[in-house]
Each structure stands twice: as structure tokens, then as C-alpha cells.
Scaffold this motif. Structure first.
Motif, PDB file in Angstrom:
ATOM      1  N   LEU A  19      74.577 125.242  71.826  1.00 58.12           N
ATOM      2  CA  LEU A  19      75.640 126.127  71.079  1.00 58.12           C
ATOM      3  C   LEU A  19      75.313 127.052  70.758  1.00 58.12           C
ATOM      4  CD1 LEU A  19      78.497 122.864  71.606  1.00 58.12           C
ATOM      5  CD2 LEU A  19      77.779 124.208  73.379  1.00 58.12           C
ATOM      6  N   VAL A  20      75.311 126.181  69.089  1.00 63.26           N
ATOM      7  CA  VAL A  20      75.162 127.443  67.940  1.00 63.26           C
ATOM      8  C   VAL A  20      74.086 128.742  68.687  1.00 63.26           C
ATOM      9  CG1 VAL A  20      74.091 128.521  65.916  1.00 63.26           C
ATOM     10  CG2 VAL A  20      75.314 126.119  66.085  1.00 63.26           C
ATOM     11  N   ILE A  21      73.325 128.399  69.572  1.00 60.68           N
ATOM     12  CA  ILE A  21      72.323 129.920  69.903  1.00 60.68           C
ATOM     13  C   ILE A  21      73.440 129.898  71.564  1.00 60.68           C
ATOM     14  CG2 ILE A  21      70.152 130.438  70.897  1.00 60.68           C
ATOM     15  CD1 ILE A  21      68.788 127.973  69.047  1.00 60.68           C
ATOM     16  N   ALA A  22      73.847 129.212  71.981  1.00 59.72           N
ATOM     17  CA  ALA A  22      74.057 129.704  73.812  1.00 59.72           C
ATOM     18  C   ALA A  22      75.094 130.139  73.185  1.00 59.72           C
ATOM     19  CB  ALA A  22      74.134 128.723  74.750  1.00 59.72           C
ATOM     20  N   LEU A  23      76.259 130.770  72.564  1.00 57.01           N
ATOM     21  CA  LEU A  23      77.636 130.854  72.251  1.00 57.01           C
ATOM     22  C   LEU A  23      77.520 132.456  72.131  1.00 57.01           C
ATOM     23  CD1 LEU A  23      79.839 127.525  71.559  1.00 57.01           C
ATOM     24  CD2 LEU A  23      79.666 129.369  73.927  1.00 57.01           C
ATOM     25  N   PRO A  24      76.647 132.556  71.114  1.00 57.96           N
ATOM     26  CA  PRO A  24      76.971 134.085  70.483  1.00 57.96           C
ATOM     27  C   PRO A  24      75.748 134.903  71.917  1.00 57.96           C
ATOM     28  CG  PRO A  24      76.021 132.161  68.805  1.00 57.96           C
ATOM     29  CD  PRO A  24      76.741 131.701  70.044  1.00 57.96           C
ATOM     30  N   ALA A  25      75.019 133.890  72.195  1.00 61.57           N
ATOM     31  CA  ALA A  25      74.067 135.006  72.730  1.00 61.57           C
ATOM     32  C   ALA A  25      75.183 135.433  73.835  1.00 61.57           C
ATOM     33  CB  ALA A  25      73.211 134.028  73.146  1.00 61.57           C
ATOM     34  N   PHE A  42      86.426 132.552  71.886  1.00 61.70           N
ATOM     35  CA  PHE A  42      85.808 130.354  73.062  1.00 61.70           C
ATOM     36  C   PHE A  42      87.004 129.634  73.144  1.00 61.70           C
ATOM     37  CE2 PHE A  42      82.131 131.003  69.383  1.00 61.70           C
ATOM     38  CZ  PHE A  42      81.310 131.657  70.787  1.00 61.70           C
ATOM     39  N   PRO A  43      87.902 129.913  71.898  1.00 64.01           N
ATOM     40  CA  PRO A  43      89.056 129.199  72.781  1.00 64.01           C
ATOM     41  C   PRO A  43      89.601 129.655  74.462  1.00 64.01           C
ATOM     42  CG  PRO A  43      89.594 129.831  70.666  1.00 64.01           C
ATOM     43  CD  PRO A  43      88.176 131.064  71.353  1.00 64.01           C
ATOM     44  N   MET A  44      89.477 130.825  74.509  1.00 59.97           N
ATOM     45  CA  MET A  44      90.132 131.141  76.220  1.00 59.97           C
ATOM     46  C   MET A  44      88.888 130.604  77.010  1.00 59.97           C
ATOM     47  SD  MET A  44      91.081 135.270  75.439  1.00 59.97           S
ATOM     48  CE  MET A  44      91.039 135.291  77.277  1.00 59.97           C
ATOM     49  N   ALA A  45      87.705 130.391  76.539  1.00 61.39           N
ATOM     50  CA  ALA A  45      86.336 129.655  77.427  1.00 61.39           C
ATOM     51  C   ALA A  45      86.004 128.210  77.568  1.00 61.39           C
ATOM     52  CB  ALA A  45      85.486 130.562  76.445  1.00 61.39           C
ATOM     53  N   GLN A  46      87.395 127.499  76.709  1.00 61.65           N
ATOM     54  CA  GLN A  46      86.798 126.395  76.585  1.00 61.65           C
ATOM     55  C   GLN A  46      86.733 124.950  78.157  1.00 61.65           C
ATOM     56  OE1 GLN A  46      90.763 123.759  75.910  1.00 61.65           O
ATOM     57  NE2 GLN A  46      90.285 123.320  73.486  1.00 61.65           N
ATOM     58  N   PRO A  47      87.478 125.707  79.673  1.00 62.63           N
ATOM     59  CA  PRO A  47      86.900 124.910  79.907  1.00 62.63           C
ATOM     60  C   PRO A  47      85.416 125.210  81.326  1.00 62.63           C
ATOM     61  CG  PRO A  47      88.976 126.175  80.331  1.00 62.63           C
ATOM     62  CD  PRO A  47      88.420 126.643  79.286  1.00 62.63           C
ATOM     63  N   SER A  48      84.674 126.885  80.310  1.00 59.66           N
ATOM     64  CA  SER A  48      83.601 126.540  80.739  1.00 59.66           C
ATOM     65  C   SER A  48      82.025 125.778  79.393  1.00 59.66           C
ATOM     66  CB  SER A  48      83.604 128.051  80.269  1.00 59.66           C
ATOM     67  OG  SER A  48      81.620 128.273  80.769  1.00 59.66           O
ATOM     68  N   ILE A  49      82.594 125.681  78.738  1.00 55.27           N
ATOM     69  CA  ILE A  49      82.024 124.924  77.278  1.00 55.27           C
ATOM     70  C   ILE A  49      82.149 123.790  77.594  1.00 55.27           C
ATOM     71  CG2 ILE A  49      82.664 125.317  74.294  1.00 55.27           C
ATOM     72  CD1 ILE A  49      84.026 127.362  74.179  1.00 55.27           C
ATOM     73  N   ILE A  50      83.114 123.282  77.776  1.00 54.39           N
ATOM     74  CA  ILE A  50      83.738 122.449  77.860  1.00 54.39           C
ATOM     75  C   ILE A  50      82.340 121.451  79.135  1.00 54.39           C
ATOM     76  CG2 ILE A  50      85.120 119.716  78.524  1.00 54.39           C
ATOM     77  CD1 ILE A  50      86.956 121.071  76.925  1.00 54.39           C
ATOM     78  N   THR A  51      82.535 122.482  80.409  1.00 57.22           N
ATOM     79  CA  THR A  51      81.007 121.640  81.297  1.00 57.22           C
ATOM     80  C   THR A  51      80.485 121.760  80.937  1.00 57.22           C
ATOM     81  OG1 THR A  51      83.289 122.863  82.697  1.00 57.22           O
ATOM     82  CG2 THR A  51      80.969 122.811  83.137  1.00 57.22           C
ATOM     83  N   ILE A  52      79.965 123.142  80.130  1.00 59.21           N
ATOM     84  CA  ILE A  52      78.161 123.162  80.190  1.00 59.21           C
ATOM     85  C   ILE A  52      78.044 121.946  78.856  1.00 59.21           C
ATOM     86  CG2 ILE A  52      78.692 125.410  80.513  1.00 59.21           C
ATOM     87  CD1 ILE A  52      77.871 124.354  76.561  1.00 59.21           C
ATOM     88  N   ILE A  53      78.930 121.362  78.168  1.00 57.27           N
ATOM     89  CA  ILE A  53      78.451 120.158  77.109  1.00 57.27           C
ATOM     90  C   ILE A  53      78.446 119.114  78.161  1.00 57.27           C
ATOM     91  CG2 ILE A  53      79.806 119.125  75.688  1.00 57.27           C
ATOM     92  CD1 ILE A  53      81.344 121.166  74.106  1.00 57.27           C
ATOM     93  N   LEU A  54      79.477 118.863  79.354  1.00 56.92           N
ATOM     94  CA  LEU A  54      78.869 117.648  79.885  1.00 56.92           C
ATOM     95  C   LEU A  54      77.872 117.884  80.635  1.00 56.92           C
ATOM     96  CD1 LEU A  54      80.533 115.090  80.483  1.00 56.92           C
ATOM     97  CD2 LEU A  54      81.490 116.460  82.673  1.00 56.92           C
ATOM     98  N   PHE A  55      77.853 119.004  81.020  1.00 55.56           N
ATOM     99  CA  PHE A  55      76.390 118.677  82.196  1.00 55.56           C
ATOM    100  C   PHE A  55      75.093 118.256  80.912  1.00 55.56           C
ATOM    101  CE2 PHE A  55      77.805 121.778  85.653  1.00 55.56           C
ATOM    102  CZ  PHE A  55      78.979 120.678  86.010  1.00 55.56           C
TER     103      PHE A  55
END
Length: 294
Positions: free
Chosen positions: A89-95, A203-216
Motif C-alpha cells: 500500500l505504501v508503494i502502490a497507492l502513491p504510484a 484515498f477516502p474516495m477510493a476506499q472501495p477499490s483499496i479494500i478490494t485490492i487489500i482483500l485480493f
């Protein structure tokens, strides 16, 4: 034409329900059978395999946790999975944010590289990764007297995060690209910088996408076997849960302790089931409902 369409619609719905119910049964029955088998005494496995357990024999979980060292394996998996997700997350989110929201030199080349990474099966490059880390350990032993790249949980987590970067960045960047720029422009007008806008707005707006990649990625890291088995081959006390589960299966099958075996399977499945139950609503939640009013 309208009558034909109306008459065909109930049949189509029935067909969909039948398919969904069939899929649900195919998934639920094996999982329920494993849970029931985990609380059976060993003598019950020699009768009808579909019979309900005579009682709740919790000693299987105690033996799997302590005698089979499943507790130690689970702790190692928790550490590796948490570290992998944090690094990812630290690398992928800003990238992903930079690649999707800004125009700069080399952007297309970086996107091409990450897209190419989607077509590389990590199982095919396990041996090159192992040889690179082994050569690194040889160099470190000459320099420091000891190698730290193999049989190291942090290095294993780093490899997991690295192999998951292409898919994660591809998914996140595509999601970030669909967000309207109005939110960012409003933040810039209020004096927010790029970093604070990214963290507090995007990031708060993209919360559904972030949760999806965390789950996968959690499922991928938690159940991964080949890389862990290869890079942690000499670390008896640092093996992850899938490797420990295979060792348990081999040991219990030879001694016919099936209850302990299925208790170990339940211990592996429980975290993934709990995580999915906790985040299932977020996976389908809208991200910008009511965000803009005009």
C-alpha cells in the motif's frame, strides 16, 4: 413481442436462481463438511463420512495449535501478510495516484512496464528470485560474516509485495482515473498540497477499490505456498501457515489423525472468512454518492 419477453423473463430468473443456488451448495457443503470433521473424534471417520459429529471434540484444535505448531505458523503468516500489505500500500497507492492523475516524462513507459508485469506468472520466476537472494547472501557472508536474505520473514514479505505491484497499480490507477478532478481543484484552492490532497481527498474516495485490492492480496499472501517454501526452506520455526499445513497433512495422514488435520484446515480458512464478512459491504459501496452537488 412484449408478451414473449414477459413470458421469458420469469424462466430466465428461475434459471439464474437455480445456477446461483447450485454454486452456493457446491461451495457451502465442502466448507461445512470440513468444519464438522474438525470436531469429530478419530473413530468417527471410519463410519459414515456424512454423519453428524457425536459431540464437539475441541481437543483437535488444541492439538493442532500446540502439538502441530499451527499457532507458530499462523503467527508467521500474520506477520508476513501484514508486512506485505503495508509495503504494498505504501508503494502502490502513491504510484497509482501519480500515474493516473499527472502527466510527466516517462509515464507511458512506466505504465507499459507495469502492464507487462501482469503477464508474468510469479511461480515461473521463483527459482531466479531464490538464486539472486542466495548470491546476495554469499556476498553478505563475505562482507559481514552472515547472510540475511534467505529464511527471513521481512524479505519474504518484500518479495510478496513486489510480485503484487503490477496488478495492484493497474487496478488502482484505473480506479483513480475515473474520479472527477473537482475534488482536487477544490482542495488546491483551499491551500492543500499534493500529498495532503492525495491522503485526505483521493484515498477516502477510493476506499472501495483499496479494500478490494487489500482483500485480493490478503488471500494471495495468506495462501501462498511456493515462494514461502522456496525462500524459507531452512527456517523450521519461521514457516508460514500453508507450508506448516502441508507438513501437518503429511504427518497426520501417516498417523491417521484426521480430526487434527481438519482442525488445521479450519484454522487456515477462518481468517479469510472473517475478513470477507467484515469487508463484503465495502466491496459494493458507492464512492462519490453526494460528493458533488453541481
Amino acid at each position: 413481442m412484449k408478451q414473449k419477453k414477459g413470458s421469458a423473463e420469469p424462466i430466465f430468473k428461475v434459471f439464474i436462481y437455480v445456477v446461483l443456488i447450485t454454486l452456493a451448495v457446491l461451495i457451502i457443503v465442502p466448507v461445512a463438511w470440513v468444519f464438522l470433521a474438525s470436531i469429530k473424534q478419530n473413530s468417527e471417520f471410519y463410519g459414515n463420512p456424512w454423519a453428524l459429529p457425536a459431540g464437539f471434540y475441541w481437543q483437535n484444535f488444541v492439538d493442532a495449535w500446540n502439538a502441530a505448531s499451527m499457532g507458530s505458523y499462523m503467527l508467521n503468516s500474520v506477520i508476513v501478510t501484514a508486512l506485505s500489505l503495508a509495503l504494498l500500500l505504501v508503494i502502490a497507492l502513491p504510484a497509482a495516484y501519480c500515474l493516473s492523475r499527472f502527466q510527466f516524462t516517462g509515464r507511458k513507459f512506466l505504465n507499459t512496464c507495469f502492464m507487462a508485469g501482469l503477464f508474468i506468472n510469479v511461480n515461473y520466476i521463483v527459482v531466479p528470485i531464490f538464486l539472486m537472494l542466495k548470491d546476495g547472501d554469499v556476498w553478505l557472508k563475505k562482507l559481514l560474516g552472515d547472510g540475511v536474505l534467505l529464511n527471513n520473514l521481512f524479505v519474504l514479505a518484500l518479495v510478496y509485495a513486489s510480485t503484487a505491484l503490477p496488478f495492484t497499480i493497474y487496478l488502482l490507477s484505473g480506479y483513480f482515473a475515473t474520479l472527477p478532478h473537482d475534488f482536487e481543484e477544490a482542495a488546491y484552492i483551499d491551500g492543500a498540497g499534493y500529498g495532503s490532497t492525495m491522503v485526505r481527498i483521493i484515498f477516502p474516495m477510493a476506499q472501495p477499490s483499496i479494500i478490494t485490492i487489500i482483500l485480493f492480496n490478503f488471500l494471495s499472501f495468506w495462501n501462498e505456498y511456493i515462494i514461502s517454501m522456496t525462500l524459507m526452506s531452512s527456517a523450521t520455526g519461521q514457516k508460514t501457515l500453508p507450508v506448516g499445513l502441508l507438513n501437518l497433512m503429511q504427518a497426520q495422514q501417516s498417523s491417521a489423525q484426521y480430526g487434527i488435520l481438519y482442525a488445521g484446515l479450519v484454522l487456515v480458512m477462518l481468517p479469510t472468512l472473517i475478513l470477507y464478512i467484515c469487508v463484503q459491504k465495502k466491496l459494493t459501496q458507492g464512492m462519490t454518492v453526494g460528493g458533488l452537488k453541481g
